[in-house]
Enzyme design. Sequence first.
Site, PDB file in Angstrom:
ATOM      1  N   HIS A  21       0.890  -1.178   0.000  1.00 20.46           N
ATOM      2  CA  HIS A  21       0.000   0.000   0.000  1.00 20.46           C
ATOM      3  C   HIS A  21       0.924   1.223   0.000  1.00 20.46           C
ATOM      4  O   HIS A  21       1.584   1.485   1.006  1.00 20.46           O
ATOM      5  CB  HIS A  21      -0.855   0.029   1.265  1.00 20.46           C
ATOM      6  CG  HIS A  21      -1.722  -1.180   1.451  1.00 20.46           C
ATOM      7  ND1 HIS A  21      -3.045  -1.223   1.094  1.00 20.46           N
ATOM      8  CD2 HIS A  21      -1.443  -2.400   1.980  1.00 20.46           C
ATOM      9  CE1 HIS A  21      -3.562  -2.411   1.394  1.00 20.46           C
ATOM     10  NE2 HIS A  21      -2.602  -3.144   1.938  1.00 20.46           N
ATOM     11  N   PHE A  22       0.971   1.952  -1.119  1.00 16.01           N
ATOM     12  CA  PHE A  22       1.884   3.104  -1.199  1.00 16.01           C
ATOM     13  C   PHE A  22       1.179   4.459  -1.059  1.00 16.01           C
ATOM     14  O   PHE A  22       1.801   5.511  -1.186  1.00 16.01           O
ATOM     15  CB  PHE A  22       2.713   3.043  -2.485  1.00 16.01           C
ATOM     16  CG  PHE A  22       3.869   2.063  -2.412  1.00 16.01           C
ATOM     17  CD1 PHE A  22       4.288   1.514  -1.211  1.00 16.01           C
ATOM     18  CD2 PHE A  22       4.554   1.694  -3.563  1.00 16.01           C
ATOM     19  CE1 PHE A  22       5.363   0.618  -1.148  1.00 16.01           C
ATOM     20  CE2 PHE A  22       5.625   0.803  -3.518  1.00 16.01           C
ATOM     21  CZ  PHE A  22       6.034   0.264  -2.306  1.00 16.01           C
ATOM     22  N   ARG A  23      -0.132   4.450  -0.853  1.00 17.49           N
ATOM     23  CA  ARG A  23      -0.863   5.622  -0.333  1.00 17.49           C
ATOM     24  C   ARG A  23      -0.971   6.813  -1.274  1.00 17.49           C
ATOM     25  O   ARG A  23      -1.466   7.862  -0.851  1.00 17.49           O
ATOM     26  CB  ARG A  23      -0.223   6.121   0.972  1.00 17.49           C
ATOM     27  CG  ARG A  23       0.061   5.064   2.030  1.00 17.49           C
ATOM     28  CD  ARG A  23      -1.179   4.360   2.470  1.00 17.49           C
ATOM     29  NE  ARG A  23      -0.977   3.571   3.682  1.00 17.49           N
ATOM     30  CZ  ARG A  23      -1.807   2.630   4.083  1.00 17.49           C
ATOM     31  NH1 ARG A  23      -2.895   2.337   3.373  1.00 17.49           N
ATOM     32  NH2 ARG A  23      -1.590   1.957   5.188  1.00 17.49           N
ATOM     33  N   ASN A  65      -6.652   0.888  -2.097  1.00 23.95           N
ATOM     34  CA  ASN A  65      -7.319   1.674  -1.042  1.00 23.95           C
ATOM     35  C   ASN A  65      -6.603   2.988  -0.777  1.00 23.95           C
ATOM     36  O   ASN A  65      -6.225   3.309   0.342  1.00 23.95           O
ATOM     37  CB  ASN A  65      -7.482   0.853   0.245  1.00 23.95           C
ATOM     38  CG  ASN A  65      -6.177   0.332   0.794  1.00 23.95           C
ATOM     39  OD1 ASN A  65      -5.218   0.131   0.064  1.00 23.95           O
ATOM     40  ND2 ASN A  65      -6.125   0.122   2.097  1.00 23.95           N
ATOM     41  N   HIS A 119      -9.118  -9.977   0.387  1.00 23.46           N
ATOM     42  CA  HIS A 119      -8.897  -9.816   1.830  1.00 23.46           C
ATOM     43  C   HIS A 119     -10.090 -10.483   2.512  1.00 23.46           C
ATOM     44  O   HIS A 119     -11.215  -9.986   2.435  1.00 23.46           O
ATOM     45  CB  HIS A 119      -8.827  -8.325   2.188  1.00 23.46           C
ATOM     46  CG  HIS A 119      -8.666  -8.059   3.654  1.00 23.46           C
ATOM     47  ND1 HIS A 119      -7.648  -7.273   4.156  1.00 23.46           N
ATOM     48  CD2 HIS A 119      -9.366  -8.461   4.735  1.00 23.46           C
ATOM     49  CE1 HIS A 119      -7.747  -7.206   5.482  1.00 23.46           C
ATOM     50  NE2 HIS A 119      -8.797  -7.920   5.857  1.00 23.46           N
ATOM     51  N   HIS A 179      -2.825 -12.722   2.840  1.00 25.42           N
ATOM     52  CA  HIS A 179      -2.420 -12.754   4.256  1.00 25.42           C
ATOM     53  C   HIS A 179      -3.252 -13.697   5.124  1.00 25.42           C
ATOM     54  O   HIS A 179      -3.993 -13.269   6.013  1.00 25.42           O
ATOM     55  CB  HIS A 179      -2.369 -11.354   4.869  1.00 25.42           C
ATOM     56  CG  HIS A 179      -3.477 -10.400   4.471  1.00 25.42           C
ATOM     57  ND1 HIS A 179      -4.781 -10.766   4.386  1.00 25.42           N
ATOM     58  CD2 HIS A 179      -3.437  -9.086   4.146  1.00 25.42           C
ATOM     59  CE1 HIS A 179      -5.503  -9.729   4.021  1.00 25.42           C
ATOM     60  NE2 HIS A 179      -4.711  -8.702   3.866  1.00 25.42           N
ATOM     61  N   ASP A 195       2.470  -6.899   2.501  1.00 26.00           N
ATOM     62  CA  ASP A 195       1.351  -6.079   2.987  1.00 26.00           C
ATOM     63  C   ASP A 195       1.880  -4.793   3.615  1.00 26.00           C
ATOM     64  O   ASP A 195       1.384  -4.344   4.653  1.00 26.00           O
ATOM     65  CB  ASP A 195       0.469  -6.853   3.978  1.00 26.00           C
ATOM     66  CG  ASP A 195      -0.857  -6.143   4.226  1.00 26.00           C
ATOM     67  OD1 ASP A 195      -1.158  -5.161   3.519  1.00 26.00           O
ATOM     68  OD2 ASP A 195      -1.590  -6.566   5.131  1.00 26.00           O
TER      69      ASP A 195
HETATM   70  O1  DOR Z   1      -3.701  -3.841   8.440  1.00 27.21           O
HETATM   71  C1  DOR Z   1      -4.045  -3.534   7.316  1.00 27.21           C
HETATM   72  N1  DOR Z   1      -3.719  -2.337   6.788  1.00 27.21           N
HETATM   73  N2  DOR Z   1      -4.763  -4.399   6.585  1.00 27.21           N
HETATM   74  C2  DOR Z   1      -5.326  -4.043   5.418  1.00 27.21           C
HETATM   75  O2  DOR Z   1      -6.009  -4.826   4.830  1.00 27.21           O
HETATM   76  C3  DOR Z   1      -5.170  -2.679   4.900  1.00 27.21           C
HETATM   77  C4  DOR Z   1      -3.929  -2.078   5.413  1.00 27.21           C
HETATM   78  C5  DOR Z   1      -3.855  -0.593   5.135  1.00 27.21           C
HETATM   79  O3  DOR Z   1      -4.044  -0.196   3.991  1.00 27.21           O
HETATM   80  O4  DOR Z   1      -3.564   0.159   6.058  1.00 27.21           O
END
Ligand code: DOR
Length: 448
Positions: A65-67, A97, A182, A236, A307
């Site tokens: 997840h690189f935001r 996300n 997920h 996961h 993750d």
């Molecule tokens: O712990 C988590 N953080 N699980 C996820 O499925 C999403 C991730 C996040 O994007 O922060």
Amino acid sequence: MTAARFDLILKGGTLVTPAGTRTGDVGLRDGRIAEIGALNAGAAAAVLDVVGLHVLPGVIDTQVHFREPGLEHKEDLACGTAAAALGGVVAVFEMPNTTPSTLNAADLRDKLQRAEGRAWTDHAFFMGAAAENAAHLGELEQEPGCCGVKVFMGASTGSLLVDDDETLLQVLRNGRRRMAVHAEDEARLRDRVALVRGGADVGRHPEWRDEEAARLATERVLNLARRAGRRIHVLHITTAEEMPLLAAHKDIATVEVTPQHLTLAAPECYERLGTLAQMNPPIRGVQHRDALWRAIDQGIVDVIGSDHAPHTREEKARPYPTSPSGMPGVQTLLPLMLDHVNAGRLTLERLVDLLCAGPQRIYGIAGKGRIAVGYDADFTVVDLAARREITAKWLASKCGWSPFEGTRVTGWPKATILRGRIVMREDELQGPPSGRPVRFGDTLGPDA
Ligand code: DOR
């Protein structure tokens, strides 16, 4: 003077190839692997001495997840991919996300554009599944630079959620590529949130999001995928109970575990790390961790993904359960796993299967994941004997912390080579960033 036959030779390393682990040289030309064997150094424009080191196919992290866009205060594509390259990773698959969530072709193209000239590694992006785009996912998953569709069955960071069977079936029926899931059961999570609402010790996180929430969702999605005739990749996995279910559906389901679920265990991790150990699905007790290792040994697990889910220290310092779930991991993925190799928990060959060949097989990556003539010249060069400590100074993630700071490991990435270019050597990046979109066999198009 004649042109050199090779742009670069990796000389004298121990190569982990499909034909076995053996000493030899690799000749690279035009970003591809041109020859494997005993090669004359004079035939190359440059030589990298890798005597005493292991040469692995480039490591691929299929869950980060690189935001970017929208949450760049936690991470961005430049820092996230820098962390990846420093950790020996050549390619990443990034999750949807973000803000906005990645739900259409324009969102995906925006991410590709943002990565251009800034990404240190090759990259691909997931399309998020939602009720609003369910009917179009078959076309959307074909977008160049898309690694597939991702479904959240349980709410985590962000607003993406598909928790009813009808929409899940619609999502599964619209598309042909392997779909990432997920698997936590949203209804059960909602029923049980009272256990922690209003404040609780973070040690209760695995009690709220319990084994049954994971098992129920995994069982449901396996049954729905069977009905739809769709292949899925269940991310996961954290419980002993899910592994036999997944093993019974190996023809349609592949399995990911993370280094943190293989390394940390409750209750110790919550006592020591507090909310830094909080993630979804949670880190559980030793009996579950042991079951994940058994599933690696039994071949049930196909992939290890990090993750990587960074949040700032300030965000993590909020009282549980308002603290966000997730921890960084793309940079520590390989050092932690090499340490497990040194501890005798898996072989180096099995690790390469999980970090290189597995990603290629599951997602149909074109030209990556093995040391073979014609493949991209991607390599992760490691020193299996190096004893190092994971320090804050070494970390490149914008969030600036790791649950593994202070951890001593044996085994360390010495160089990351991306399509023939050395992008990391001895903990230093070598620019400019040259990452490109990953290509996939089933969406290459006519003139690719
Ligand atoms: O712990 C988590 N953080 N699980 C996820 O499925 C999403 C991730 C996040 O994007 O922060």
